[in-house]
Design a protein around this motif. Structure first.
Motif, mmCIF file in Angstrom:
data_model
loop_
_atom_site.group_PDB
_atom_site.id
_atom_site.type_symbol
_atom_site.label_atom_id
_atom_site.label_comp_id
_atom_site.label_asym_id
_atom_site.label_seq_id
_atom_site.Cartn_x
_atom_site.Cartn_y
_atom_site.Cartn_z
ATOM 1 N N LYS A 25 16.418 -34.054 -18.834
ATOM 2 C CA LYS A 25 16.793 -35.231 -19.645
ATOM 3 C C LYS A 25 17.918 -36.056 -19.022
ATOM 4 N N GLY A 26 18.539 -35.545 -17.958
ATOM 5 C CA GLY A 26 19.557 -36.340 -17.266
ATOM 6 C C GLY A 26 20.990 -35.901 -17.495
ATOM 7 N N TYR A 27 21.191 -34.791 -18.219
ATOM 8 C CA TYR A 27 22.550 -34.277 -18.384
ATOM 9 C C TYR A 27 23.023 -33.662 -17.072
ATOM 10 N N LYS A 28 24.350 -33.662 -16.857
ATOM 11 C CA LYS A 28 24.944 -32.916 -15.737
ATOM 12 C C LYS A 28 25.121 -31.484 -16.227
ATOM 13 N N VAL A 29 24.335 -30.569 -15.675
ATOM 14 C CA VAL A 29 24.289 -29.197 -16.193
ATOM 15 C C VAL A 29 25.075 -28.235 -15.307
ATOM 16 N N VAL A 30 25.987 -27.481 -15.949
ATOM 17 C CA VAL A 30 26.639 -26.348 -15.277
ATOM 18 C C VAL A 30 26.038 -25.096 -15.901
ATOM 19 N N ALA A 31 25.282 -24.364 -15.091
ATOM 20 C CA ALA A 31 24.538 -23.195 -15.580
ATOM 21 C C ALA A 31 25.265 -21.924 -15.156
ATOM 22 N N ASN A 32 25.774 -21.211 -16.133
ATOM 23 C CA ASN A 32 26.456 -19.934 -15.839
ATOM 24 C C ASN A 32 25.453 -18.778 -15.839
ATOM 25 N N TYR A 33 25.696 -17.832 -14.935
ATOM 26 C CA TYR A 33 24.939 -16.578 -14.949
ATOM 27 C C TYR A 33 25.910 -15.460 -14.640
ATOM 28 N N ASN A 34 25.483 -14.231 -14.910
ATOM 29 C CA ASN A 34 26.353 -13.101 -14.563
ATOM 30 C C ASN A 34 25.704 -12.271 -13.460
ATOM 31 N N LYS A 35 24.591 -11.565 -13.805
ATOM 32 C CA LYS A 35 23.982 -10.655 -12.826
ATOM 33 C C LYS A 35 22.726 -11.216 -12.171
ATOM 34 N N SER A 36 22.041 -12.152 -12.838
ATOM 35 C CA SER A 36 20.700 -12.561 -12.383
ATOM 36 C C SER A 36 20.750 -13.715 -11.391
ATOM 37 N N GLU A 37 21.239 -13.416 -10.191
ATOM 38 C CA GLU A 37 21.383 -14.461 -9.177
ATOM 39 C C GLU A 37 20.028 -15.016 -8.739
ATOM 40 N N ASN A 38 19.035 -14.134 -8.550
ATOM 41 C CA ASN A 38 17.710 -14.616 -8.122
ATOM 42 C C ASN A 38 17.124 -15.572 -9.136
ATOM 43 N N GLU A 39 17.260 -15.211 -10.419
ATOM 44 C CA GLU A 39 16.679 -16.037 -11.481
ATOM 45 C C GLU A 39 17.322 -17.420 -11.526
ATOM 46 N N ASN A 41 18.828 -18.926 -9.042
ATOM 47 C CA ASN A 41 18.419 -19.659 -7.837
ATOM 48 C C ASN A 41 17.008 -20.214 -7.985
ATOM 49 N N ASN A 42 16.137 -19.444 -8.656
ATOM 50 C CA ASN A 42 14.772 -19.929 -8.884
ATOM 51 C C ASN A 42 14.767 -21.153 -9.787
ATOM 52 N N LEU A 43 15.640 -21.137 -10.810
ATOM 53 C CA LEU A 43 15.725 -22.298 -11.706
ATOM 54 C C LEU A 43 16.196 -23.530 -10.931
ATOM 55 N N LYS A 44 17.221 -23.329 -10.122
ATOM 56 C CA LYS A 44 17.748 -24.458 -9.329
ATOM 57 C C LYS A 44 16.660 -25.005 -8.396
ATOM 58 N N LYS A 45 15.929 -24.084 -7.772
ATOM 59 C CA LYS A 45 14.871 -24.483 -6.834
ATOM 60 C C LYS A 45 13.772 -25.265 -7.574
ATOM 61 N N GLU A 46 13.379 -24.735 -8.734
ATOM 62 C CA GLU A 46 12.325 -25.390 -9.536
ATOM 63 C C GLU A 46 12.735 -26.829 -9.881
ATOM 64 N N LEU A 47 14.010 -27.001 -10.256
ATOM 65 C CA LEU A 47 14.487 -28.336 -10.619
ATOM 66 C C LEU A 47 14.627 -29.219 -9.381
ATOM 67 N N ASN A 48 15.157 -28.638 -8.298
ATOM 68 C CA ASN A 48 15.311 -29.406 -7.054
ATOM 69 C C ASN A 48 13.965 -29.971 -6.593
ATOM 70 N N GLU A 49 12.903 -29.203 -6.797
ATOM 71 C CA GLU A 49 11.566 -29.676 -6.385
ATOM 72 C C GLU A 49 11.120 -30.906 -7.180
ATOM 73 N N GLN A 50 11.770 -31.094 -8.364
ATOM 74 C CA GLN A 50 11.479 -32.294 -9.173
ATOM 75 C C GLN A 50 12.526 -33.376 -8.932
ATOM 76 N N GLY A 51 13.395 -33.166 -7.921
ATOM 77 C CA GLY A 51 14.426 -34.155 -7.612
ATOM 78 C C GLY A 51 15.631 -34.094 -8.538
ATOM 79 N N ILE A 52 15.812 -32.956 -9.209
ATOM 80 C CA ILE A 52 16.915 -32.805 -10.169
ATOM 81 C C ILE A 52 17.837 -31.701 -9.670
ATOM 82 N N ASP A 53 19.163 -31.899 -9.826
ATOM 83 C CA ASP A 53 20.080 -30.844 -9.389
ATOM 84 C C ASP A 53 20.874 -30.291 -10.567
ATOM 85 N N ILE A 54 21.262 -29.029 -10.461
ATOM 86 C CA ILE A 54 22.191 -28.430 -11.421
ATOM 87 C C ILE A 54 23.253 -27.665 -10.638
#
Ligand code: NAP
Length: 242
Positions: A25-39, A41-54
């Protein structure tokens, strides 16, 4: 500039869906995680493929120092915090007499003290800007209590009390504070329930289905955009608890 939102526990489940939809939707998102680094990174990658960054930041929200790190990271990137979503949480099913001091502390530190730390650190900036929206992820069990989940129920009831008290204190600073209290939502948190358990629960739910992460995410979007709702516990549970 777009609104800046911090979501704790954004690597999986409800938090992940919120982070994804708000980023789209266009918000600047800061996504916190604790243990699930792969997950995350996958979210960031999925969004990056749509031209969106977090922005992603590791941190254990049960620790004051880590919550400071998350807030400082956000301010260094975006210089403000508009929305805080205290979503991170854990769950444990245990008879009351079997709950150890460690179990109790782990639950309260992760589910309740985290909300105290994150909110206290974030609201300094919100008060300065006279603008803010805080959404806490509670549970129906905070409202009605659950057998063999006393520590979980207490942590969520504490969140609800904090929500109401803070809404009164921060309202004059134009900061809204609300809780969402989901019923049962299809995430890893319920992975130990077998098909028979799920069937039995479904039979108790008037809308005849288990909730989806989208059901909660839509409420988050509405609470962010609304201007006159504060101090409320909004329970999204298919009619399970009325
Ligand atoms: P989930 O799928 O188990 O995901 C939990 C998330 O919380 C993960 O991203 C996890 O991060 C994060 N987390 C846990 N401990 C953390 C810590 N110390 N610091 C930072 N992050 C931490 O759970 P969910 O179902 O999405 O639940 C999200 C929230 O909704 C919780 O507060 C839960 O109590 C509430 N809720 C859920 C349901 C339900 O039926 N699912 C019902 C009512 C309320 P890592 O994996 O990176 O460690």
């Amino acid at each position: 500039m777009s609104k800046v939102v911090i979501i704790t526990g954004a690597s999986r489940g409800i938090g992940r869906e919120i982070a994804k939809k708000l980023a789209i939707k266009g918000y600047k998102v800061v996504a916190n995680y604790n243990k699930s680094e792969n997950e995350i990174n996958n979210l960031k990658k999925e969004l990056n493929e749509q031209g969106i960054d977090i922005e992603c930041i590791q941190g254990d929200v049960s620790k004051r120092e880590d919550t400071k790190k998350i807030i400082n990271f956000t301010l260094s990137k975006f210089n403000k915090i508009d929305i805080l979503i205290n979503n991170a949480g854990i769950y444990q099913f245990k008879e009351f007499t079997q709950i150890s001091d460690n179990d109790w502390d782990y639950m309260i530190n992760t589910n309740l003290n985290s909300v105290f730390y994150m909110t206290q650190e974030a609201c300094k900036d919100m008060i300065k800007n006279k603008n803010g929206c805080i959404i806490n992820m509670s549970s129906i069990w905070g409202l009605v209590g659950s057998s063999c989940e006393v520590h979980y129920s207490v942590s969520k009831a504490g969140i609800d009390a904090m929500t109401k008290a803070l809404a009164k204190e921060l309202g004059p600073s134009n900061i809204r504070v609300n809780s969402i209290a989901p019923g049962i939502i299809d995430t890893d948190m319920n992975k130990e329930l077998n098909s028979e358990d799920l069937k039995n629960i479904k039979e108790e739910i008037p809308l005849d289905r288990i909730g989806k992460v989208e059901d909660i995410e839509k409420c988050v979007e509405w609470l962010i955009e609304d201007k006159y709702t504060t101090g409320q516990i909004i329970s999204i549970n298919g009619g399970w608890v009325i």
